[in-house]
Design an enzyme around this catalytic site. Structure first.
Site, PDB file in Angstrom:
ATOM      1  N   HIS A 114      -5.404 -17.017  -4.289  1.00 11.48           N
ATOM      2  CA  HIS A 114      -6.227 -16.150  -3.438  1.00 11.48           C
ATOM      3  C   HIS A 114      -7.556 -16.810  -3.064  1.00 11.48           C
ATOM      4  O   HIS A 114      -8.355 -16.190  -2.374  1.00 11.48           O
ATOM      5  CB  HIS A 114      -6.487 -14.835  -4.166  1.00 11.48           C
ATOM      6  CG  HIS A 114      -7.325 -15.033  -5.397  1.00 11.48           C
ATOM      7  ND1 HIS A 114      -6.888 -15.786  -6.476  1.00 11.48           N
ATOM      8  CD2 HIS A 114      -8.567 -14.627  -5.708  1.00 11.48           C
ATOM      9  CE1 HIS A 114      -7.841 -15.820  -7.385  1.00 11.48           C
ATOM     10  NE2 HIS A 114      -8.873 -15.130  -6.960  1.00 11.48           N
ATOM     11  N   ASP A 115      -7.819 -18.000  -3.565  1.00  5.73           N
ATOM     12  CA  ASP A 115      -9.096 -18.668  -3.303  1.00  5.73           C
ATOM     13  C   ASP A 115      -8.960 -19.855  -2.361  1.00  5.73           C
ATOM     14  O   ASP A 115      -9.929 -20.610  -2.181  1.00  5.73           O
ATOM     15  CB  ASP A 115      -9.699 -19.179  -4.618  1.00  5.73           C
ATOM     16  CG  ASP A 115     -10.209 -18.045  -5.488  1.00  5.73           C
ATOM     17  OD1 ASP A 115     -10.534 -16.972  -4.949  1.00  5.73           O
ATOM     18  OD2 ASP A 115     -10.273 -18.236  -6.725  1.00  5.73           O
ATOM     19  N   GLU A 117      -8.697 -20.162 -15.860  1.00  4.89           N
ATOM     20  CA  GLU A 117      -9.088 -20.679 -14.552  1.00  4.89           C
ATOM     21  C   GLU A 117     -10.314 -21.549 -14.802  1.00  4.89           C
ATOM     22  O   GLU A 117     -11.352 -21.064 -15.269  1.00  4.89           O
ATOM     23  CB  GLU A 117      -9.442 -19.566 -13.564  1.00  4.89           C
ATOM     24  CG  GLU A 117      -9.578 -20.133 -12.152  1.00  4.89           C
ATOM     25  CD  GLU A 117     -10.773 -19.632 -11.350  1.00  4.89           C
ATOM     26  OE1 GLU A 117     -10.864 -19.946 -10.169  1.00  4.89           O
ATOM     27  OE2 GLU A 117     -11.646 -18.944 -11.919  1.00  4.89           O
ATOM     28  N   ASP A 152     -10.864 -15.739 -15.830  1.00 11.14           N
ATOM     29  CA  ASP A 152     -11.621 -16.142 -14.639  1.00 11.14           C
ATOM     30  C   ASP A 152     -12.778 -17.091 -14.992  1.00 11.14           C
ATOM     31  O   ASP A 152     -13.544 -16.816 -15.920  1.00 11.14           O
ATOM     32  CB  ASP A 152     -12.192 -14.865 -14.007  1.00 11.14           C
ATOM     33  CG  ASP A 152     -12.811 -15.097 -12.644  1.00 11.14           C
ATOM     34  OD1 ASP A 152     -12.064 -15.448 -11.718  1.00 11.14           O
ATOM     35  OD2 ASP A 152     -14.039 -14.907 -12.511  1.00 11.14           O
ATOM     36  N   ASP A 203      -2.080  -1.103  -3.659  1.00 12.42           N
ATOM     37  CA  ASP A 203      -2.348  -0.347  -4.886  1.00 12.42           C
ATOM     38  C   ASP A 203      -1.222  -0.539  -5.901  1.00 12.42           C
ATOM     39  O   ASP A 203      -0.213  -1.194  -5.613  1.00 12.42           O
ATOM     40  CB  ASP A 203      -2.551   1.135  -4.546  1.00 12.42           C
ATOM     41  CG  ASP A 203      -1.521   1.625  -3.546  1.00 12.42           C
ATOM     42  OD1 ASP A 203      -0.323   1.329  -3.766  1.00 12.42           O
ATOM     43  OD2 ASP A 203      -1.909   2.261  -2.531  1.00 12.42           O
ATOM     44  N   ASP A 226      -3.725   4.169   2.825  1.00 13.47           N
ATOM     45  CA  ASP A 226      -5.172   4.042   3.053  1.00 13.47           C
ATOM     46  C   ASP A 226      -5.557   2.617   3.456  1.00 13.47           C
ATOM     47  O   ASP A 226      -6.746   2.301   3.596  1.00 13.47           O
ATOM     48  CB  ASP A 226      -5.971   4.499   1.827  1.00 13.47           C
ATOM     49  CG  ASP A 226      -5.792   3.579   0.640  1.00 13.47           C
ATOM     50  OD1 ASP A 226      -4.910   2.681   0.699  1.00 13.47           O
ATOM     51  OD2 ASP A 226      -6.502   3.744  -0.369  1.00 13.47           O
ATOM     52  N   ASP A 251       0.853  -1.196   0.000  1.00  9.77           N
ATOM     53  CA  ASP A 251       0.000   0.000   0.000  1.00  9.77           C
ATOM     54  C   ASP A 251       0.890   1.248   0.000  1.00  9.77           C
ATOM     55  O   ASP A 251       1.626   1.479   0.954  1.00  9.77           O
ATOM     56  CB  ASP A 251      -0.893  -0.053   1.256  1.00  9.77           C
ATOM     57  CG  ASP A 251      -1.671   1.239   1.465  1.00  9.77           C
ATOM     58  OD1 ASP A 251      -1.901   1.962   0.470  1.00  9.77           O
ATOM     59  OD2 ASP A 251      -2.046   1.509   2.622  1.00  9.77           O
ATOM     60  N   ASP A 256      -6.201  -9.985 -15.019  1.00  5.90           N
ATOM     61  CA  ASP A 256      -7.298 -10.928 -14.812  1.00  5.90           C
ATOM     62  C   ASP A 256      -8.472 -10.490 -15.678  1.00  5.90           C
ATOM     63  O   ASP A 256      -8.884  -9.334 -15.603  1.00  5.90           O
ATOM     64  CB  ASP A 256      -7.703 -10.877 -13.319  1.00  5.90           C
ATOM     65  CG  ASP A 256      -7.967 -12.249 -12.752  1.00  5.90           C
ATOM     66  OD1 ASP A 256      -8.737 -12.999 -13.374  1.00  5.90           O
ATOM     67  OD2 ASP A 256      -7.419 -12.563 -11.683  1.00  5.90           O
TER      68      ASP A 256
HETATM   69  C1  GLC Z   1     -12.735 -17.115  -9.594  1.00  6.97           C
HETATM   70  C2  GLC Z   1     -11.908 -16.191  -8.747  1.00  6.97           C
HETATM   71  C3  GLC Z   1     -12.617 -15.952  -7.459  1.00  6.97           C
HETATM   72  C4  GLC Z   1     -13.939 -15.304  -7.767  1.00  6.97           C
HETATM   73  C5  GLC Z   1     -14.758 -16.112  -8.769  1.00  6.97           C
HETATM   74  C6  GLC Z   1     -15.867 -15.299  -9.359  1.00  6.97           C
HETATM   75  O1  GLC Z   1     -12.872 -18.366  -9.037  1.00  6.97           O
HETATM   76  O2  GLC Z   1     -10.608 -16.697  -8.590  1.00  6.97           O
HETATM   77  O3  GLC Z   1     -11.861 -15.186  -6.570  1.00  6.97           O
HETATM   78  O4  GLC Z   1     -14.682 -15.151  -6.602  1.00  6.97           O
HETATM   79  O5  GLC Z   1     -13.975 -16.543  -9.842  1.00  6.97           O
HETATM   80  O6  GLC Z   1     -15.381 -14.332 -10.227  1.00  6.97           O
HETATM   81 MG    MG Z   2      -3.459   2.331  -0.987  1.00  6.74          MG
END
Ligand code: GLC
Ligand code: MG
Length: 677
Positions: free
Chosen positions: A445-446, A374, A289, A114, A110, A106, A183
């Protein structure tokens, strides 16, 4: 395979989609695929199986399965030609690194990460040896699902920065010899996107066909039943009633993530345009995605209840590998990702990086931007169909089957057995062969952190944590395939010890909690059933240095991080070659210097051992032996291994009769054992 046909199980298993579907069901119930290949089961007719398994699979299982298979009858069953190394695109040897920008760095205090924060930490990635940065969503969004709900595909989210910052970041990556991908979230848009707003204002107008909008029955005011029984991945029905439009809108994810209707040619043209627009700005490709969900079976029929119950999401068989998926992907590749013949050169391209790590001149623009899919629910055979080198669809796909042991889901609290990881990857590699390339990933991240899945509470023991982190790095970076590292893996990040629901931010966790509460669970009980799988674990701020804010932010972070272990920040590891970070750097440098380690052939040793994972990578320049102890115990090395000199290892370079807990070694082979060995 026609819907009237009553095939034998063997025939279904010979069909790539059938094989993956059956494997998926077996994995779900924790059974081995050998169950299908045994001769008795193999000759059984589908109708017989359906009758026997009716209590589990319900009435309509056979027709549902046949319908999906019939959609993909053109699927190749033979193995296409082997690709020679001369044709290997850059990404086959690359190391990707995923940044979750909100939690990376960051710059303005904030509390939200970013783009200028990413810029300020780019040298960390370059020094690590990353070839391509993947940024999770940064487009303008109301953030119901943290950017996976895009309001404007050509603007940067205000709290992340500006378009000018992004241009600077693209150029700064290229200057350091890295590519950058973004993404692309186009299964759905935000409900605040101008297209959806226009569709709601005038469902009969040009934008009405961009979405799956369904009228209610006469007199209905949103209190009647939705158009079908599909459920959302984030709890509840997949439909929401839009009073202003007097229509239902389909949302496979949160209510603010409305599904695009890809049958509409205009939608496909818009998406291709977005991709060309970013390619012209210098973006090198996209991670796409939930891209396997874009084609839905026309008329959106009810999902099979038994399949829904088994997989947890009624309706899924109608869209996880839909009838027009291949066509849409091919079109997108041609019209979006492929450089138009007279397109002006992008403002910058990545500089070449030599095997010794030094930089050369900027490379010519890639003819085709990389497409990383993905693809939740896609198995090994479908990987070949989506990412086969001769298919003209995706380049790489994520296969999620590695993330949980058979019979387990992300929500189960259990210790992951790495013996399965070995089996999974070997089976995957053997079946895909040279026919497609695989993406190797353990964290994102999932998902909770793999270190914590394997170690549980013992992930807080520093020595064990470091050894396993190095072992996993070795597996991910030394197997054939393209590794995708996730931020924090290089410093052995583990799950958080969240203690209350107030610390969670993710829509999936929060909805799940709320649903469990309505089912009568106490907050404590509900939390215990959410935390094992919560996506929040991997979304807490990156730990750059000890102390408050962890070097992530001078303000108060959007998601609090509780971890305070000593020794697991970038600053504490960066100058120590034996730290996890030091190990990652040396491993990636070795991988670049020795082409056998990224592109060489592979031979497996002691295939059946569930504790020892060993393999040889080789090319004309020589052979490399890679060994990992998959357990927290000391194990004996198998006999008959090649003679090899340790080059990099987590417990010294001497290769004795035994291996320490989670020990890993990369060794240069000097001689193969004679047959009498
Ligand atoms: C993918 C992303 C996830 C998101 C989902 C809906 O699985 O990695 O974080 O919530 O798609 O877009
Ligand atoms: Mg920031």
């Amino acid at each position: 395979m026609s819907a009237e046909h009553d095939p034998r199980l063997r025939e279904i298993y010979a069909h790539p989609v059938g094989r993956d579907a059956i494997d998926r069901l077996l994995l779900q119930i924790g059974r081995s695929p050998r169950w299908v290949t045994n001769p008795l089961a193999a000759t059984m007719r589908l109708s017989t199986l359906a009758r026997l398994a009716k209590p589990v699979l319900g009435d309509r299982f056979a027709p549902s399965l046949l319908e999906v298979l019939a959609d993909h009858d053109d699927a190749p069953t033979s193995t296409p030609a082997v690709v020679t190394s001369a044709e290997q695109p850059w990404w086959t040897r690359a190391v990707f690194y995923q940044v979750y920008p909100r939690s990376f760095a960051d710059s303005d205090g904030d509390g939200v990460g970013d783009l200028r924060g990413v810029l300020s930490r780019l040298d960390h990635l370059a020094d690590l040896g990353v070839d391509c940065l993947w940024l999770s969503p940064i487009f303008d969004s109301p953030n119901e699902d943290m950017g996976y709900d895009v309001r404007d595909y050509r603007a940067v989210m205000a709290e992340m920065g500006t378009l000018a910052d992004l241009d600077e970041l693209i150029a700064a990556c290229h200057e350091r010899g890295m590519r950058i991908i973004l993404d692309l979230v186009v299964n759905h848009t935000s409900a605040e996107h101008a297209w959806f707003q226009a569709a709601v204002a005038d469902p009969e107008g040009p934008y009405g066909s961009y979405y799956h909008l369904r009228p209610g029955r006469p007199g209905e005011d949103g209190t009647g039943p939705p158009p079908n029984n599909w459920t959302s991945f984030f709890s509840g029905s997949a439909w929401r009633w839009i009073p202003q439009a007097q229509r239902w809108a389909l949302h496979l994810f949160a209510p603010g993530q409305v599904d695009l209707r890809w049958e509409e040619p205009q939608v496909r043209a818009e998406v291709a345009d977005i991709v060309q627009w970013w390619r012209a700005r210098g973006v090198d490709g996209f991670r796409l995605d939930v891209i396997n969900y874009i084609s839905k079976r026309p008329d959106l029929p009810d999902g099979n209840e038994a399949i829904g119950a088994l997989l947890g999401f009624p309706g899924i068989e109608h869209y996880f590998f839909g009838p027009r998926l291949h066509e849409y992907l091919r079109d997108l590749r041609t019209h979006g990702f492929t450089r138009a013949p007279h397109a002006p050169a992008p403002p910058s391209t990545a500089r070449e990086r030599h095997p010794d790590g030094t930089l050369g001149e900027p490379l010519p623009p890639d003819a085709v931007g990389v497409m990383v899919g993905e693809t939740p629910g896609v198995g090994v055979e479908m990987t070949r169909l989506l990412a086969g080198t001769d298919r003209g669809e995706l380049d790489l796909v994520f296969n999620f089957d590695v993330l949980d042991n058979p019979g387990k889901t992300r929500w189960d609290d259990y210790r992951y057995d790495l013996g399965y990881l070995k089996d999974h990857y070997l089976d995957y590699l053997e079946r895909v062969g040279h026919d497609a390339r695989i993406a190797l990933f353990l964290d994102n991240h999932d998902n909770p952190r793999m270190l914590s899945k394997v170690l549980g509470p013992r992930a807080h023991e520093p020595a064990l944590r470091s050894s396993l982190a190095k072992a996993l790095a070795t597996i991910q970076l030394m197997l054939p395939g393209t590794p995708f590292l996730y931020q924090g893996q290089e410093i052995a990040a583990v799950d958080q010890d969240f203690t209350s629901a107030a610390e969670l931010r993710d829509v999936e966790s929060l909805n799940r909690l709320a649903q469990l509460r309505t089912e009568g669970l106490s907050e404590e009980e509900a939390l215990a059933r959410v935390l094992p799988g919560a996506r929040d674990h991997a979304r807490v701020p990156m730990r750059w240095s000890p102390g408050p804010g962890a070097g992530f932010s001078t303000g108060s972070p959007w998601q609090p991080a509780s971890e305070a272990s000593v020794g697991f920040t970038v600053a504490e590891q960066v100058d120590d070659p034996d730290s996890v970070l030091g190990f990652y750097r040396r491993l990636i440098a070795l991988r670049r210097a020795e082409p056998a380690l990224s592109g060489g052939g592979m031979r497996v040793l002691a295939r059946r051992s569930r504790t020892y994972f060993g393999w040889v990578r080789s090319d004309a320049a020589g052979d490399w032996l890679i060994e990992v102890n998959l357990t927290d115990r000391t194990i004996r090395r198998p006999r008959g291994l090649p003679h090899a000199e340790g080059v990099l290892g987590s417990a010294g370079l001497r290769r004795g009769a035994t291996m320490a807990p989670y020990e890993c070694v990369v060794a240069c082979v000097s001689a193969h054992p004679s047959s009498s060995d």
